[in-house]
Structure formats: structure tokens, C-alpha cells
Design an enzyme around this catalytic site. Structure first.
Site, short mmCIF file in Angstrom:
data_model
loop_
_atom_site.label_atom_id
_atom_site.label_comp_id
_atom_site.label_asym_id
_atom_site.label_seq_id
_atom_site.Cartn_x
_atom_site.Cartn_y
_atom_site.Cartn_z
N PHE A 1 2.97 -1.72 4.22
CA PHE A 1 3.77 -2.46 5.20
C PHE A 1 4.49 -1.55 6.19
O PHE A 1 5.53 -1.91 6.73
CB PHE A 1 4.75 -3.39 4.46
N GLY B 1 15.63 -10.41 -3.06
CA GLY B 1 14.19 -10.50 -2.83
C GLY B 1 13.87 -10.45 -1.35
O GLY B 1 14.58 -11.05 -0.53
N ASN C 1 12.27 -8.86 7.63
CA ASN C 1 12.13 -7.74 8.57
C ASN C 1 13.17 -7.85 9.68
O ASN C 1 12.90 -7.54 10.83
CB ASN C 1 10.71 -7.67 9.15
N SER D 1 11.37 -10.19 -4.98
CA SER D 1 11.64 -9.37 -6.17
C SER D 1 12.58 -10.00 -7.19
O SER D 1 12.80 -9.40 -8.24
CB SER D 1 12.19 -8.01 -5.75
N ARG E 1 19.99 -6.39 -11.04
CA ARG E 1 20.92 -5.65 -10.18
C ARG E 1 22.35 -6.04 -10.52
O ARG E 1 22.63 -7.19 -10.87
CB ARG E 1 20.69 -6.00 -8.70
#
Ligand code: HEL
Length: 416
Positions: A162, A342, A369, A105, A327
Site C-alpha cells: 500500500f 482499525g 488514508n 485490525s 491496545r
């Protein structure tokens, strides 16, 4: 702004026009939060980066399951590179802070810059409904600003995609989606918040942003990224190759952590990233992301007026705000930094610069993850911008350091 490149057309007239049309938040907009004052620490000379703490943070990423981790600080012309572990588990090649990787991202900041340049050129109004450019596409109340600040309420289709990590990834690894297909996945669900009211992170916003770029420029985002950002800044390691699955040049492999405890990591380096596109498919390096964010925060990519718009903060939590594809994170020493994080399968990235862009850091772990690894990476920001314990910037505020926050998506969906 960078001058002398074709295709950006940031003429003085357009900049003046944008200055005259600085939008005002509507009554329903979430109030923009002020930045913490932190006047004392900002006025003081910034503490030198703590390279030992940076390395310790990267080692902690390894201790918690990342095969490799790397970071590069660019501090007013001086580069510091630190790397730990391996880029490739099969060959054992050591990871290098020069390796390319998928930025996830952080791509959203690229997309926002393109759109803010279009505002500078008088081709886009941040407070216009998206549907005025793309008729009947989405809820008529949603403006361009709502997209870029994650306040549209458009459902994030990746929540479902996901929900199961490895099966979800393998189902899309080689798929090629159109923007329309991704949007339709979102529109099958109701809005999550009333447009404009509050922060609700959604990849869908930046899929619509990519659609807008295509509509307004008549060209793909690859071309717009290249002509407006990559070429002018000489970002030689940066590319947008969708739907190719390749990562060219020397790169670190990415290793996805399965949901099942103890299951082996999955090499997830090569994928179309078509599920992300303008929300997350850029490939880059630590050097290039630092150059990009330094240029952005140094005012060399947009007019001052649009950089101000990018920094109208919607509250995310007590220590973070979200601007327009940007951000803000408030560090324990009172310094605020600007950039993006990201998460793309196999890669976690933190890329942030200080106000003015003089100092920037990009840190990467080649797994995902794995919430523990994710929670370790903010320490690289502290090491870069707050310096060593006992240095000037480590004020009493340090004692009140916020608890690190878990930032991940399904199954425990946390998007702050
Ligand atoms: S999520 C975020 C991060 N953003 C958002 C976007 C990005 N990345 C994604 O939406 C990736 C989703 C799959 C991630 C995958 C993994 O860890 O590789 N996780 C699962 O499949 C979990 N079941 C808000 C964290 C951002 O920092 O902005 O990048």
C-alpha cells in the site's frame, strides 16, 4: 468465561494448568510497562459520557473529509448512539450507528482471544517458539507471545503493498491470498528487530497467528471466531466472510482517500480483504464491538490468567501500550482504556472499553488514508471516558494532555 458452548473446552483443569504456566518474559523481552497509576481518577465515580463532545468529534471528522461518522457508547446497560453525515454518497442515505462496517485490525483482538482460549485449553504455550507448532516456518527465536505483542520483527508486507494508496488497493481488491503467500512477502525482507526486543507493528504477526489457529484447531478462523466469540456473545452483525467481497445487511460504504490532493474519494467498500484475513478482515457493528470488548474486559472470554497475559504491556509511546492483540490508551483524565484501532480501506475504527468492561465505545469514520480524520477520532474516547470539562474525571492531568498522534502507514509509516 462464557460457558456451555461446544468447541471451546475451557475446562477447569486447563485453566488451572494455564495458571501454573504463567510465562515469564525472557531476558531479551522488552520490559512490560506498568500502567499509569491514576489512582485518584479511577477511584472516583466515572464521569458521565459527554455526548455533545462526542458529536463535535464526529462533526470534526466530517469537516476534515469523512462522508460520515458514527459512534455508540454502551455504559452499563445504557446505549448512546450518535451519527453524522452519510453512509452512501450516491444515495445520500444518512449513516446510522447501527450500520455494519469493516473493522480492520480490531480483528486482531478476535484472533488473540481465540489463541488465548487455546492456551486456556492447554493446546498452546505463549512462550513456545512458533516453529514448535509450525516446523521451519519462521525465525526459530520467535515465540507466540512475540507475534501477539508485535515483537517478532517480521516485516510488514503491507508497507510495500500500500505504498501507493489507490493503485495498491485496486491491485488486491479482488485477490485471494493464502497465508503462505502473505508470509512469503514478509520473509523476502529481513527481520526489522531482533525477536522479543521491541514493538514493531506488523500485520504479518497476525497472519502467522491465523496460520497457528488453523494448525492447532484443524479449522479455519471463520469457524473459530464464530464458535468461540460470535455465537456465544450473539454478535448478530459480526462476520468473517473471506474471501467474499460482500458486506451483508445494512452497512455504511467506505471511501478511500487518494494520495493526490483533491482527487475524488474511491468507494472501497467491497473487497476480499484477503491481504488482511486474520489480521483485519472482520465485519461488525458498533454494538457488537462494544459487546465483544465488554465481555473481554469483563473476563468472560478467557480465564483471568490469560486476560492478565493480554495486558502485559509493551511500550508503544508515552501514552500507549500493546498487550496481546490488545491496545491500551491512557487518556488525558488519567483513565486507561483497552481495545484496538482499525484502518482498512474506507474505514477508521476506534473500539475501546474501560477496565471491567462496564463502559465501551466504538467510533467509526467511513474514510481512510486521511490522517486528519484519524487524529480526530481519539477525541471520541476522551468524550466517552473523561466526561465533560469540569466534571470529576477531568483532573489537572487534562492540562498535560498528550498531543494527538498520527497513526497510519505508508508513505509516512507510523504504527503507534
Ligand atoms: S495499520 C494501523 C492499524 N492497523 C494496521 C492495519 C490496521 N491496517 C492496514 O495495514 C491497512 C493498510 C492500508 C491503509 C490505507 C488506508 O488508509 O486505507 N493506507 C494506505 O494505503 C497508505 N498509503 C496500525 C494504523 C491499527 O490501528 O492497528 O487496521
Amino acid at each position: 468465561m462464557i460457558s456451555g458452548k461446544a468447541g471451546r473446552g475451557t475446562a477447569l483443569g486447563a485453566v488451572l494448568l494455564s495458571l501454573l504456566t504463567v510465562p515469564v518474559h525472557s531476558a531479551t523481552a522488552a520490559p512490560a510497562s506498568p500502567e499509569p497509576s491514576a489512582a485518584g481518577s479511577r477511584a472516583a465515580a466515572p464521569a458521565a459520557p459527554d455526548l455533545e463532545a462526542l458529536r463535535t468529534a464526529l462533526k470534526a471528522a466530517l469537516a476534515n473529509g469523512a462522508p460520515g461518522a458514527m459512534a455508540r457508547i454502551d455504559d452499563n446497560g445504557t446505549a448512546h448512539k450518535v451519527a453524522e453525515g452519510v453512509a452512501d454518497r450516491a444515495t445520500g442515505r444518512a449513516i446510522s450507528a447501527s450500520d455494519r462496517f469493516r473493522v480492520g485490525s480490531v480483528s486482531k483482538t478476535f484472533t488473540a482471544v481465540v489463541l488465548l482460549q487455546l492456551v486456556d485449553e492447554g493446546k498452546l504455550n505463549l512462550d513456545a517458539p512458533v516453529n514448535s507448532y509450525l516446523p521451519d516456518l519462521i525465525d526459530q527465536r520467535i515465540t507466540v507471545r512475540h507475534l501477539l505483542s508485535h515483537r517478532s520483527g517480521l516485516y510488514d508486507y503491507t508497507n510495500d503493498m500500500f505504498a501507493r494508496t489507490v493503485p495498491g488497493f485496486e491491485a488486491v481488491r479482488n485477490r485471494v491470498f493464502s497465508y503462505r503467500e502473505l508470509l512469503d512477502l514478509s520473509l523476502a525482507k529481513p527481520l526489522t528487530v531482533t525477536p522479543g526486543t521491541s514493538y514493531a507493528y506488523s500485520n504479518t504477526n497476525f497472519v502467522v497467528a491465523g496460520t497457528l489457529i488453523e494448525k492447532i484447531t484443524g479449522r479455519g478462523v471463520a469457524t473459530e471466531y464464530r464458535e468461540r466469540i460470535i455465537d456465544p456473545l450473539d454478535l448478530d452483525d459480526t462476520s468473517y466472510v473471506h474471501p467474499s467481497t460482500a458486506i451483508s445487511g445494512r452497512h455504511t460504504k467506505g471511501y478511500l482517500t487518494p494520495d493526490e490532493a483533491g482527487a475524488p474519494l474511491v468507494d472501497s467498500s467491497y473487497q476480499t480483504a484477503s491481504w488482511a484475513q486474520s489480521a483485519g478482515a472482520v465485519i461488525s457493528s458498533t454494538r457488537d464491538l462494544n459487546t465483544f470488548l465488554s465481555a473481554l474486559m469483563g473476563g468472560r472470554l478467557t480465564s483471568a490468567a490469560q486476560l492478565t497475559q493480554m495486558q502485559q504491556w509493551t511500550p508503544v509511546n508515552s501514552t500507549q501500550g500493546y498487550g496481546l492483540g490488545l491496545r491500551r490508551r491512557d487518556l488525558s483524565c488519567g483513565v486507561s482504556v483497552y481495545g484496538h484501532t482499525g484502518t482498512v480501506q474506507g474505514y477508521y475504527t476506534f473500539a475501546f472499553a474501560a477496565k471491567g468492561g462496564g463502559r465501551a465505545v466504538t467510533s467509526v469514520a467511513n474514510t481512510s488514508n486521511n490522517g486528519t480524520v484519524l487524529n480526530v477520532l481519539p477525541r471520541t474516547l476522551e468524550a466517552t471516558f473523561c466526561g465533560a470539562p469540569g466534571s470529576g474525571a477531568r483532573t489537572a492531568a487534562r492540562a498535560a494532555a498528550p498531543t494527538e498522534r498520527f497513526e497510519d502507514i505508508a508513505p509516512s509509516i507510523r504504527r503507534d
